[in-house]
Design a protein around this motif. Structure first.
Motif, PDB file in Angstrom:
ATOM      1  N   ASP A 297       0.840  -1.207   0.000  1.00  0.00           N
ATOM      2  CA  ASP A 297       0.000   0.000   0.000  1.00  0.00           C
ATOM      3  C   ASP A 297       0.875   1.257   0.000  1.00  0.00           C
ATOM      4  OD1 ASP A 297      -2.212  -1.606   0.091  1.00  0.00           O
ATOM      5  OD2 ASP A 297      -2.523  -1.406   2.251  1.00  0.00           O
ATOM      6  N   TRP A 298       1.888   1.222   0.817  1.00  0.00           N
ATOM      7  CA  TRP A 298       2.832   2.346   0.935  1.00  0.00           C
ATOM      8  C   TRP A 298       3.469   2.638  -0.429  1.00  0.00           C
ATOM      9  CZ3 TRP A 298       4.768   6.194   3.740  1.00  0.00           C
ATOM     10  CH2 TRP A 298       6.110   6.556   3.624  1.00  0.00           C
ATOM     11  N   ARG A 300       2.277   1.961  -3.366  1.00  0.00           N
ATOM     12  CA  ARG A 300       1.279   2.464  -4.322  1.00  0.00           C
ATOM     13  C   ARG A 300       0.888   3.918  -4.054  1.00  0.00           C
ATOM     14  NH1 ARG A 300      -0.174  -2.088  -7.044  1.00  0.00           N
ATOM     15  NH2 ARG A 300      -0.227  -3.956  -5.764  1.00  0.00           N
ATOM     16  N   GLN A 301       1.177   4.397  -2.861  1.00  0.00           N
ATOM     17  CA  GLN A 301       0.869   5.808  -2.559  1.00  0.00           C
ATOM     18  C   GLN A 301       1.895   6.759  -3.163  1.00  0.00           C
ATOM     19  OE1 GLN A 301       0.608   5.602   1.691  1.00  0.00           O
ATOM     20  NE2 GLN A 301      -1.257   4.367   1.591  1.00  0.00           N
TER      21      GLN A 301
END
Ligand code: NAD
Length: 350
Positions: A297-298, A300-301
C-alpha cells in the motif's frame, strides 16, 4: 500474415503437435496449457514459439516425451530429483507438487531438480507455491548455447539463467518476481528478429564483442559462423545473479554448469534449485501478511512518475496481460506461425 487466435484454439493446435511428437494426450495437453499460459501472460518468448524447438529436440533425442522426474534423494525437507530430459512443463509441476507437500509437512523444503528439459516460465512454479500460501525462491541454469557474456567479457559463456521469487500476499494476488538475468530473454530476441525489429543498445554484443542493436546476432550464426551474445542486466550485479543461478541451479543440483563449447543440439536443459518456506510453520504468518500488505500500500501511494501509469508490483503485468489476451486473443507473428506450421509438417512427413 500474422495470426490472432483464441487461447483455446491455440491450445488445441499445440497439443496436437506435441502429441504427434510422441506424447500421451494428457502430457500434450499439459505442455500446451503451459505454453499458451506464457503467451497469455505476455511472455511470448516462452510460449508456443518454443514448439518448433521442442519438436526438433524430440526428433534429435534430446527431449524425452512421457518421462517424469526420478527421485534421487528424499529426506523430507530435502529432495533431489532427476528430470531425465522430460518436458519441463511436466517435471517442473511434479517438482513443485512434491516440494509443496513436503514444505507443508516440515515448514521448509529445498528441491534440487536436475536435467529437466526447458522449464519455460519459472513464475508458473512460484504461482503454484503462492496459491498454497508458500514463499518460494528459484535459481535456474540453462544448458543449450552460451548466449550471455560475463560482465567484462566479450563472448557468450552461459545461459539466460532465470531467477524467481514468489511471495503470497494474504487475500491479495501474490508478488511474483520472475526474470532472466540477461538484460532481455533470448526468446525475446528471437521474437524481435522474427518481427524484423532492432533492440536498444546495451542489450547485445556482436560476434566480435562490439555493441549492436541487431537481435539476429544471437538467433542466426554470423558471417564467421559465430554468434554474438546478450549482456546481463544491471552490469556486475546482474552478472553476479547469473553466476549465483549457475552455482545453485547448475552445480548444487548436480545438473552441471557451462564449461564446454556449444554443440548444435536443439535441446534446452534446465536445472533448478527451489526453496520453499511455509510462513505458518515459521510462526510469523499474521505479521507477515500485515506487513507485506502495508508495504505494498505504501508503495502504491507514491505519486506517478512523469509518463508512468503508476507503481506496479511484480506479477501484476502478467495478470493484466492474461485478462486482455483472454478477451482479444493471442497475436502470433508471421515467422513464428510459419515455424509452428513447418514443425507440424515435419512430424507428418517422417
Ligand atoms: P521481464 O523483463 O519482462 O521481467 C518480468 C518481471 O518483471 C516479472 O516479475 C514482472 O511482473 C516484472 N515487471 C514487469 N514490468 C514491471 C513493472 N512496470 N513494475 C514492476 N514489475 C514489473 O522478463 P524476462 O527477463 O524477459 O523473462 C521472461 C520470462 O522468461 C520469465 O518468465 C523467465 O522465467 C523466463 N525465462 C526462462 C528461461 C528458461 O530457461 N526456462 C530462461 C530465461 C528466462
Amino acid at each position: 500474415m500474422s495470426h490472432t487466435i483464441s487461447a483455446q484454439d491455440l491450445r488445441t493446435k499445440v497439443a496436437r503437435i506435441i502429441e504427434q511428437a510422441g506424447s500421451t494426450p494428457e502430457e500434450a495437453a499439459q505442455v500446451a496449457d503451459n505454453l499458451v499460459m506464457a503467451n497469455l501472460s505476455g511472455h511470448d518468448s516462452h510460449g508456443v514459439g518454443m514448439v518448433p524447438r521442442y519438436v526438433d529436440a524430440v526428433l534429435e533425442g534430446g527431449l524425452s516425451p512421457n518421462t517424469g522426474v526420478k527421485v534421487v534423494l528424499d529426506t523430507g525437507p530435502l529432495l533431489t530429483l532427476d528430470g531425465q530430459r522430460g518436458y519441463g512443463q511436466i517435471t517442473g509441476v511434479q517438482t513443485m507438487q512434491m516440494g509443496i507437500e513436503r514444505a507443508k509437512q516440515h515448514g521448509v523444503c529445498t528441491v534440487a531438480l536436475r536435467r529437466s528439459h526447458h522449464l519455460g516460465r519459472i513464475g508458473h512454479f512460484a504461482e503454484m507455491a503462492a496459491a498454497q500460501g508458500l514463499v518460494s525462491m528459484h535459481f535456474v541454469n540453462v544448458l543449450s548455447r552460451p548466449v550471455v557474456a560475463p560482465f567484462g567479457g566479450g563472448d557468450g559463456r552461459f545461459g539466460t539463467n532465470p531467477c524467481c521469487i514468489g511471495v503470497p500476499m494474504g487475500n491479495r494476488a501474490p508478488f511474483v518476481l520472475d526474470f532472466a538475468t540477461s538484460r532481455v530473454a533470448q526468446g525475446k530476441m528471437r521474437v524481435a528478429h522474427n518481427k524484423g525489429e532492432q533492440v536498444p543498445l546495451g542489450h547485445l554484443i556482436d560476434e566480435h564483442g562490439h555493441p549492436t542493436t541487431d537481435p539476429g546476432v544471437v538467433v542466426v550464426p554470423q558471417s564467421n559462423g559465430l554468434f554474438g551474445a546478450l549482456m546481463t542486466f544491471g552490469d556486475h550485479k546482474g552478472f553476479g545473479m547469473a553466476v549465483a543461478c549457475e552455482l545453485l541451479g547448475g552445480a548444487l543440483t548436480g545438473g552441471g554448469t557451462w564449461h564446454q563449447e556449444a554443440d548444435n543440439q536443439r535441446a534446452v536443459i534446465n536445472s533448478m534449485l527451489t526453496m520453499l518456506i511455509d510462513p505458518v510453520r515459521l510462526g510469523t504468518q499474521p505479521q507477515f501478511e500485515q506487513e507485506a500488505q502495508a508495504f505494498a500500500d505504501w508503495l502504491r501511494q507514491s505519486p506517478n512518475a512523469p509518463d508512468s501509469t503508476g507503481v506496479k508490483l511484480a506479477g501484476e503485468p502478467e495478470r493484466a496481460a492474461r485478462i486482455e489476451r483472454e478477451r482479444q486473443g493471442i497475436w502470433i507473428d508471421e515467422a513464428t506461425w510459419a515455424e509452428i506450421e513447418a514443425a507440424e509438417q515435419k512430424l507428418k512427413q517422417r
